[in-house]
Scaffold this motif. Structure first.
Motif, PDB file in Angstrom:
ATOM      1  N   PHE A   1       0.830  -1.201   0.000  1.00 45.49           N
ATOM      2  CA  PHE A   1       0.000   0.000   0.000  1.00 45.49           C
ATOM      3  C   PHE A   1       0.868   1.257   0.000  1.00 45.49           C
ATOM      4  O   PHE A   1       1.926   1.294   0.645  1.00 45.49           O
ATOM      5  CB  PHE A   1      -0.941   0.010   1.213  1.00 45.49           C
ATOM      6  N   GLN A   2       0.396   2.260  -0.733  1.00 48.93           N
ATOM      7  CA  GLN A   2       1.027   3.583  -0.721  1.00 48.93           C
ATOM      8  C   GLN A   2       0.488   4.348   0.476  1.00 48.93           C
ATOM      9  O   GLN A   2      -0.742   4.461   0.639  1.00 48.93           O
ATOM     10  CB  GLN A   2       0.673   4.343  -2.011  1.00 48.93           C
ATOM     11  N   ILE A   3       1.362   4.825   1.338  1.00 47.63           N
ATOM     12  CA  ILE A   3       0.909   5.575   2.509  1.00 47.63           C
ATOM     13  C   ILE A   3       1.638   6.912   2.544  1.00 47.63           C
ATOM     14  O   ILE A   3       2.670   7.082   1.884  1.00 47.63           O
ATOM     15  CB  ILE A   3       1.179   4.786   3.816  1.00 47.63           C
ATOM     16  N   SER A   4       1.091   7.854   3.326  1.00 51.44           N
ATOM     17  CA  SER A   4       1.711   9.193   3.348  1.00 51.44           C
ATOM     18  C   SER A   4       3.090   9.107   3.997  1.00 51.44           C
ATOM     19  O   SER A   4       4.085   9.588   3.457  1.00 51.44           O
ATOM     20  CB  SER A   4       0.811  10.171   4.097  1.00 51.44           C
ATOM     21  N   ARG A   5       3.121   8.486   5.184  1.00 49.18           N
ATOM     22  CA  ARG A   5       4.408   8.336   5.894  1.00 49.18           C
ATOM     23  C   ARG A   5       4.216   7.273   6.970  1.00 49.18           C
ATOM     24  O   ARG A   5       3.223   7.272   7.676  1.00 49.18           O
ATOM     25  CB  ARG A   5       4.845   9.673   6.519  1.00 49.18           C
ATOM     26  N   ILE A   6       5.158   6.371   7.073  1.00 45.94           N
ATOM     27  CA  ILE A   6       4.983   5.175   7.912  1.00 45.94           C
ATOM     28  C   ILE A   6       4.664   5.537   9.353  1.00 45.94           C
ATOM     29  O   ILE A   6       3.831   4.865   9.989  1.00 45.94           O
ATOM     30  CB  ILE A   6       6.231   4.264   7.798  1.00 45.94           C
ATOM     31  N   GLU A   7       5.236   6.615   9.864  1.00 38.52           N
ATOM     32  CA  GLU A   7       4.965   6.944  11.285  1.00 38.52           C
ATOM     33  C   GLU A   7       3.538   7.451  11.496  1.00 38.52           C
ATOM     34  O   GLU A   7       3.048   7.539  12.609  1.00 38.52           O
ATOM     35  CB  GLU A   7       5.936   8.016  11.801  1.00 38.52           C
ATOM     36  N   GLU A   8       2.886   7.838  10.383  1.00 37.96           N
ATOM     37  CA  GLU A   8       1.560   8.468  10.517  1.00 37.96           C
ATOM     38  C   GLU A   8       0.442   7.438  10.653  1.00 37.96           C
ATOM     39  O   GLU A   8      -0.641   7.760  11.131  1.00 37.96           O
ATOM     40  CB  GLU A   8       1.267   9.282   9.244  1.00 37.96           C
ATOM     41  N   ILE A   9       0.702   6.200  10.176  1.00 36.50           N
ATOM     42  CA  ILE A   9      -0.446   5.287   9.985  1.00 36.50           C
ATOM     43  C   ILE A   9      -0.651   4.391  11.204  1.00 36.50           C
ATOM     44  O   ILE A   9       0.239   4.227  12.043  1.00 36.50           O
ATOM     45  CB  ILE A   9      -0.230   4.434   8.705  1.00 36.50           C
TER      46      ILE A   9
END
Ligand code: TA6
Length: 289
Positions: free
Chosen positions: A157-165
């Motif tokens: 999955f494309q995510i904004s930034r790993i720490e955000e999810i």
């Protein structure tokens, strides 16, 4: 031009992709998608006015015998390493046969691919592109003996930034943390990622959600016929050891994989059929009034 009779003007075309590999390009009223015949590999799905739902490495290989890095690799008929055999099976590195393309009455596009015949297995992959991305993986035991297999749609999955999810939906499933070699039952708190993670969840049948405030969306992984979920991010050190993923791409990707692996492996009698369906969708994060 081969595959010409599969084209659907304005909605589906088969064109040369990276490495000149044949690629199916799909446009629907809600979304676009791309699927390579190589591995029947979905490499792109994006709803209009949204970031891509799937991550695809800029450093991926696109050559026979090598898996594409990103999208939805089909892991079959085994998960993980096997002495002297390709990791994660061979389905993702062979060219699948395009069997059917169809424009559905609701505006979605359906694509059906089959795995080249191999001893005792017949497999089909059916992709429906619409407001969501629906994938069905069907396996029949065409042999005369009972046979078992593992399978997984190894979705990046494309995510904004790993720490955000944060990841929810795993509560109560049996977790094997492959890095810490720990076994435990997952608790109710959403999972957050702050380092390399490789967790296999068995008896994990519930819908998994990835909340991504940075992209203001919740990604939903709904499934049937799948009892395993894998959560993986290579983080820094492992990314540096992987030539087909950029050094900082780990920040913007997360694997939530849906399948049947380990204790959830599938045992099929002769003629038996196993069906797994995974539906990926995205939804706005509710804004509390
Ligand atoms: O699903 C996690 C995993 O099994 C990791 O061990 C990592 O190897 C990842 O799959 C990717 O495997 P691949 O063979 O595609 O490099």
């Amino acid at each position: 031009m081969p595959y010409r009779n599969f084209n659907i003007p304005g909605q589906l075309a088969i064109i040369p992709g990276h490495g000149e590999l044949p690629k199916i390009r799909v446009e629907t009223p809600w979304s676009s998608a791309e699927i390579y015949l190589h591995g029947a590999h979905v490499t792109h799905f994006q709803k209009k006015d949204e970031a891509p739902l799937l991550f695809l490495s800029a450093a991926s290989d696109y050559s026979n015998g090598k898996p594409i890095r990103g999208g939805v690799p089909i892991i079959f008929p085994w998960f993980g390493g096997r002495e002297g055999l390709p990791a994660h099976g061979f389905a993702r590195t062979v060219t699948w046969e395009l069997v059917e393309t169809a424009a559905l009455a609701n505006g979605a596009i359906r694509i059906r691919l089959s795995l080249p015949t191999i001893a005792f297995f017949e497999a089909e992959f059916i992709i429906t592109v619409g407001e969501s991305l629906e994938m069905e993986f069907l396996v029949r035991n065409s042999g005369k003996q009972e046979t078992s297999f593992e399978t997984c749609l190894h979705t990046y999955f494309q995510i904004s930034r790993i720490e955000e999810i944060s990841i929810s939906g795993l509560h109560g499933s049996s977790c094997t943390d492959k890095l810490l070699d720990r076994h435990f039952t997952e608790g109710p708190a959403p999972l957050q990622v702050s380092g390399e993670v490789e967790r296999v969840y068995n008896n994990s049948t519930a819908t998994v959600e990835i909340a991504d405030p940075g992209f203001q969306r919740i990604i939903r992984v709904a499934k049937s016929g799948s009892a395993s979920t894998v959560v993986w991010n290579p983080w820094i050190a492992k990314s540096l050891r992987m030539p087909d993923i950029g050094n900082e791409e780990y920040l913007h990707m997360l694997c939530v994989e849906s399948g049947n692996i380990g204790t959830d492996s599938i045992l099929l009698p002769p003629g038996g059929l196993a069906a797994m369906k995974v539906t990926l969708s995205s939804h706005p994060i509710p804004t509390h009034p």
